[in-house]
Design a protein around this motif. Structure first.
Motif, short mmCIF file in Angstrom:
data_model
loop_
_atom_site.label_atom_id
_atom_site.label_comp_id
_atom_site.label_asym_id
_atom_site.label_seq_id
_atom_site.Cartn_x
_atom_site.Cartn_y
_atom_site.Cartn_z
N THR A 111 57.07 -31.50 47.02
CA THR A 111 57.48 -30.78 48.22
C THR A 111 57.89 -31.78 49.29
O THR A 111 57.32 -32.86 49.40
CB THR A 111 56.30 -29.92 48.74
OG1 THR A 111 55.90 -29.04 47.70
CG2 THR A 111 56.68 -29.14 49.97
N GLN A 112 58.87 -31.39 50.10
CA GLN A 112 59.24 -32.21 51.25
C GLN A 112 58.38 -31.78 52.44
O GLN A 112 58.07 -30.59 52.59
CB GLN A 112 60.71 -32.06 51.61
CG GLN A 112 61.63 -32.75 50.65
CD GLN A 112 63.05 -32.81 51.20
OE1 GLN A 112 63.45 -32.06 52.05
NE2 GLN A 112 63.81 -33.75 50.66
N PHE A 113 58.02 -32.75 53.27
CA PHE A 113 57.23 -32.50 54.47
C PHE A 113 57.88 -33.20 55.66
O PHE A 113 58.40 -34.31 55.52
CB PHE A 113 55.80 -33.02 54.31
CG PHE A 113 55.01 -32.28 53.28
CD1 PHE A 113 54.33 -31.13 53.61
CD2 PHE A 113 54.97 -32.73 51.97
CE1 PHE A 113 53.60 -30.43 52.65
CE2 PHE A 113 54.25 -32.04 51.00
CZ PHE A 113 53.56 -30.88 51.34
N MET A 114 57.81 -32.54 56.81
CA MET A 114 58.20 -33.15 58.08
C MET A 114 56.94 -33.24 58.90
O MET A 114 56.29 -32.22 59.17
CB MET A 114 59.25 -32.31 58.80
CG MET A 114 59.69 -32.88 60.13
SD MET A 114 60.67 -34.41 60.00
CE MET A 114 62.18 -33.77 59.29
N ASP A 115 56.57 -34.45 59.27
CA ASP A 115 55.40 -34.58 60.13
C ASP A 115 55.82 -35.06 61.50
O ASP A 115 56.88 -35.65 61.66
CB ASP A 115 54.31 -35.46 59.49
CG ASP A 115 54.72 -36.89 59.28
OD1 ASP A 115 54.81 -37.64 60.26
OD2 ASP A 115 54.94 -37.27 58.11
N VAL A 116 54.99 -34.75 62.48
CA VAL A 116 55.30 -35.03 63.88
C VAL A 116 54.14 -35.75 64.53
O VAL A 116 52.98 -35.38 64.34
CB VAL A 116 55.59 -33.72 64.65
CG1 VAL A 116 56.05 -34.03 66.08
CG2 VAL A 116 56.62 -32.85 63.92
N HIS A 117 54.48 -36.78 65.28
CA HIS A 117 53.51 -37.54 66.07
C HIS A 117 53.93 -37.38 67.53
O HIS A 117 55.08 -37.66 67.87
CB HIS A 117 53.54 -39.02 65.70
CG HIS A 117 53.40 -39.29 64.24
ND1 HIS A 117 52.22 -39.72 63.68
CD2 HIS A 117 54.28 -39.17 63.21
CE1 HIS A 117 52.39 -39.88 62.36
NE2 HIS A 117 53.64 -39.54 62.07
N LEU A 143 60.09 -37.73 57.52
CA LEU A 143 60.40 -36.89 56.36
C LEU A 143 59.87 -37.58 55.12
O LEU A 143 60.12 -38.78 54.91
CB LEU A 143 61.91 -36.68 56.24
CG LEU A 143 62.37 -35.84 55.06
CD1 LEU A 143 61.88 -34.40 55.19
CD2 LEU A 143 63.90 -35.89 54.95
N SER A 144 59.15 -36.82 54.30
CA SER A 144 58.59 -37.39 53.08
C SER A 144 58.62 -36.38 51.95
O SER A 144 58.82 -35.19 52.17
CB SER A 144 57.14 -37.84 53.32
OG SER A 144 56.34 -36.73 53.65
N GLU A 145 58.42 -36.88 50.74
CA GLU A 145 58.16 -36.05 49.57
C GLU A 145 56.76 -36.41 49.12
O GLU A 145 56.41 -37.59 49.04
CB GLU A 145 59.16 -36.35 48.46
CG GLU A 145 60.57 -35.95 48.80
CD GLU A 145 61.56 -36.32 47.71
OE1 GLU A 145 61.23 -37.16 46.85
OE2 GLU A 145 62.67 -35.78 47.74
N ALA A 185 55.53 -28.17 55.71
CA ALA A 185 56.28 -28.15 54.46
C ALA A 185 57.71 -27.72 54.77
O ALA A 185 57.93 -26.82 55.59
CB ALA A 185 55.65 -27.18 53.47
N VAL A 186 58.67 -28.38 54.13
CA VAL A 186 60.09 -28.05 54.30
C VAL A 186 60.57 -27.57 52.94
O VAL A 186 60.91 -28.38 52.08
CB VAL A 186 60.90 -29.28 54.78
CG1 VAL A 186 62.36 -28.90 54.98
CG2 VAL A 186 60.29 -29.85 56.04
#
Length: 82
Positions: A2-8, A52-54, A77-78
């Motif tokens: 799954t792709q993920f977008m995380d925010v700081h 952006l990560s997998e 999750a994206v």
């Protein structure tokens, strides 16, 4: 995976060099959690970073960020893109 977008949020003194250093730290250990960080973006004015990560899970993404000293405030999750 799954792709993920995380925010700081609220990262003080954010510069291109600091973003590169943080991203490099994540890349150095990402394989240990089965994560692949693809790209990072930042707005120094607001102190906001998006990554952006997998990964197998949001928890795996967070474990990498925690181990490198910059825990994410949000991880999403994206699952759809155009």
């Amino acid at each position: 995976m799954t792709q993920f977008m995380d925010v700081h949020h609220g990262v003080e003194g954010l510069t291109e060099e600091k973003l590169q250093q943080a991203h490099a730290a994540d890349l150095a250990i990402q394989q240990e959690e089965g994560v692949h960080f693809r790209q990072a973006w930042a707005d120094p004015e607001s102190g906001t970073i998006h990554c952006l990560s997998e990964a197998p899970s949001a928890d795996a993404v967070q474990r990498v960020h925690e181990r490198t000293g910059h825990k994410a405030d949000e991880i999403h999750a994206v699952t759809l893109s155009v």
